[in-house]
Design a protein around this motif. Structure first.
Motif, mmCIF file in Angstrom:
data_model
loop_
_atom_site.group_PDB
_atom_site.id
_atom_site.type_symbol
_atom_site.label_atom_id
_atom_site.label_comp_id
_atom_site.label_asym_id
_atom_site.label_seq_id
_atom_site.Cartn_x
_atom_site.Cartn_y
_atom_site.Cartn_z
ATOM 1 N N SER A 366 -2.954 -0.521 7.220
ATOM 2 C CA SER A 366 -1.490 -0.420 7.239
ATOM 3 C C SER A 366 -0.864 -0.680 5.874
ATOM 4 N N GLU A 367 -1.601 -1.295 4.951
ATOM 5 C CA GLU A 367 -1.070 -1.585 3.616
ATOM 6 C C GLU A 367 -1.141 -0.364 2.695
ATOM 7 N N TYR A 368 -1.812 0.680 3.150
ATOM 8 C CA TYR A 368 -1.988 1.860 2.304
ATOM 9 C C TYR A 368 -1.202 3.039 2.870
ATOM 10 N N GLY A 369 -1.443 4.219 2.312
ATOM 11 C CA GLY A 369 -0.743 5.434 2.715
ATOM 12 C C GLY A 369 -0.293 6.189 1.481
ATOM 13 N N GLY A 370 -0.551 7.498 1.471
ATOM 14 C CA GLY A 370 -0.086 8.324 0.360
ATOM 15 C C GLY A 370 -0.897 8.203 -0.915
ATOM 16 N N VAL A 442 4.172 7.637 0.062
ATOM 17 C CA VAL A 442 3.836 6.293 -0.405
ATOM 18 C C VAL A 442 4.953 5.354 0.052
ATOM 19 N N THR A 443 4.689 4.610 1.122
ATOM 20 C CA THR A 443 5.728 3.744 1.695
ATOM 21 C C THR A 443 5.666 2.318 1.156
ATOM 22 N N ASN A 444 4.552 1.926 0.585
ATOM 23 C CA ASN A 444 4.406 0.583 0.022
ATOM 24 C C ASN A 444 4.476 0.698 -1.499
ATOM 25 N N GLU A 445 5.493 0.070 -2.093
ATOM 26 C CA GLU A 445 5.715 0.197 -3.536
ATOM 27 C C GLU A 445 4.527 -0.310 -4.357
ATOM 28 N N LYS A 446 3.752 -1.236 -3.776
ATOM 29 C CA LYS A 446 2.592 -1.767 -4.505
ATOM 30 C C LYS A 446 1.525 -0.699 -4.747
ATOM 31 N N ASN A 447 1.585 0.377 -3.956
ATOM 32 C CA ASN A 447 0.571 1.431 -4.111
ATOM 33 C C ASN A 447 0.903 2.422 -5.222
ATOM 34 N N ARG A 448 2.159 2.445 -5.682
ATOM 35 C CA ARG A 448 2.558 3.461 -6.666
ATOM 36 C C ARG A 448 1.862 3.270 -8.005
ATOM 37 N N GLY A 449 1.547 2.063 -8.329
ATOM 38 C CA GLY A 449 0.931 1.802 -9.629
ATOM 39 C C GLY A 449 -0.583 1.741 -9.608
ATOM 40 N N LEU A 450 -1.201 2.138 -8.494
ATOM 41 C CA LEU A 450 -2.666 2.048 -8.425
ATOM 42 C C LEU A 450 -3.315 3.015 -9.412
#
Length: 498
Positions: A366-370, A442-450
């Protein structure tokens, strides 16, 4: 001396690791320690490839045999050998260890020297299990591998690592003790029959036991191996060990350690006790099919990627046991091939989950997506390894599962049909997990910078995916050398050649 060299090279590398690390914990020497460990594992892998190169694929007999009297008063010898069944498990161990070491570079920073030491010591124990032809020697290596794995989980694991490590030890030891009693009983029976005790597998293959003894010895061996597989209902240690282990531990656990259970069934339990094997095979096959469906259904509802992959192993290893229990060439050949496939593809899945966990410090789906829009190369590798895991035609898993279903269907058509639903269910839970992690917005902003794949991660993914494709499009490279040895073992089980 080739097999002894391959077995003890990792231990020599472990000693070099201690020397490179110096006294105490020296973070400034971390790079040197990692380099020595990686080079040592690569040298071992090269040695296993050489073993494959010089191996005679037309021979069913044990090759490169080393036999030295060790404890003659007990009939114990230092007896090593390799055949077409153990050859590729040795190569698989050499292949996965450097990848596992690379996978730890971002996640393990405390006591790197000890971590690398235990990884290489574990490799020696694993290789020893696959080449031992003396039951006493086999048991030593079998139990020796528990020690480094215990410390790998207990020191470098996650929050509940002590619980998982103790559970892993207790489960494995419980089965091992019963197997030890059966081993001693076998040596005693050999002495009663011939006047000379022996722990040598080749001698014990010729021993005829009364049914009342054979069935109990078989059950003791089978229980030890069923726990290691793990076969339903002896699987409960596995999800905890996988979830709490560091990435490198999970890769080795799924890639190699679980195969020791299925290898033990084929090398020892079935040919040593053929009548009991034929009698109990339908019961083992029934448990395997329950495990296939149960593991798949439980994997489907897991919120944690690592736990999902762990339960998928319960399901996939059930397929392997189903193939072994068919006791025919197709089923057993498919089972041995599927051991290799599972080691490569599930090892690859644990590496990818480890990459995501290193970046976000969470494995919750659930912490991921996109992620496709953020890290397309990582997602492309994720997709290929997922396709290999669900046995897509053209990838490695397809060949093994096809042969297993072909062999098992002749013996138990309805049971095999139920087991085949696991293939469908595995596609459901794996592709559903892949879709939730990688597609959508990408619904979790923490994933944008991966970040996308690094050079080190490319070095892990390229050989893993190349092996998945090679084993899928050119299976004869692997199947041909193992076939004579499988026929020889089946002859022993069917009462011929004893």
């Amino acid at each position: 001396m080739l097999l002894s060299t391959i077995v003890f090279l990792p231990l020599l590398g472990a000693i070099f690791v201690l020397l490179a690390g110096g006294r105490g914990d020296n973070p400034e020497r971390e790079g040197a320690v990692r380099a020595v460990a990686l080079v040592s594992s690569l040298v071992v892998f090269a040695a296993t490839l050489y073993l494959w190169w010089v191996f005679d694929p037309a021979s069913a007999e044990f090759q490169f045999v080393e036999r030295h009297v060790w404890l003659p008063q007990f009939g114990i010898s230092y007896h090593l050998g390799v055949d077409g069944i153990s050859l590729f498990l040795i190569v698989l161990t050499g292949f996965l260890t450097p990848l596992a070491l690379l996978s730890s570079w971002a996640g393990v920073h405390n006591s790197v020297k000890l971590f690398s030491f235990f990884m290489l010591a574990l490799e020696t124990a694993m290789l020893g299990v696959f080449v031992s032809l003396d039951l006493f020697l086999f048991y030593l290596f079998w139990d020796a591998m528990l020690i480094p794995m215990y410390f790998l989980i207990g020191i470098w694991g996650y929050d509940r690592r002590i619980y998982a490590a103790v559970k892993f030890i207790l489960y494995t030891m419980a089965g091992s003790v019963l197997m030890l009693l059966a081993i001693i009983g076998l040596a005693w029976a050999q002495q009663a029959a011939t006047g000379q005790a022996s722990f040598d597998v080749v001698d014990l293959y010729k021993l005829h036991l009364p049914w009342s003894t054979e069935k109990w010895f078989f059950l003791a061996f089978a229980l030890a191996f069923a726990i290691k597989v793990p076969l339903f209902p002896f699987h409960t240690w596995l999800p905890d060990a996988h979830v709490e282990a560091p990435t490198a531990g999970s890769v080795i656990l799924a890639g190699v350690l679980l195969k020791m259970g299925t290898y033990g069934l084929l090398r020892f339990a079935f040919p040593l006790f053929p009548s009991a094997a034929a009698y109990f095979a339908p019961y083992l096959a029934g448990l395997a099919v329950i495990g296939i469906v149960y593991g798949a259904l439980v994997a489907m509802v897991q919120p944690d990627m690592k736990k999902l992959v762990a339960y998928s192993s319960v399901s996939h290893l059930g397929v392997v046991v189903l193939g072994l229990c068919a006791i025919d060439v197709n089923g057993v050949q498919g089972a041995v091939y599927q051991m290799l496939n599972h080691g490569v593809s599930t090892g690859g899945l644990f590496m990818i989950v480890g990459m995501l966990s290193d970046r976000r410090h969470t494995r919750l789906i659930s912490e991921y997506g996109g992620l496709k829009a953020v890290a397309p190369r990582l997602v492309a590798c994720f997709l290929l390894v997922t396709l290999a895991s669900i046995a897509m035609p053209g990838m490695n898993g397809f060949v093994g599962e096809f042969l297993i279903l072909l062999g098992a269907f002749r013996v138990w058509p309805w049971l095999t049909a139920v087991g085949a639903t696991g293939v469908i269910l595995s596609a459901v839970y794996m592709l559903w997990m892949f879709q939730r992690v990688n597609y959508g917005e990408v619904t979790n902003e923490k994933n944008r910078g991966l970040s996308d794949l690094s050079g080190r991660e490319w070095a892990m993914m390229i050989p893993t995916i190349a092996m998945c494709i090679l084993m899928g499009v050119a299976p004869a490279i692997f199947l041909r050398p193992m076939e004579p040895s499988i026929i020889r073992v089946l002859d022993l089980i069917h009462g011929m050649g004893r």
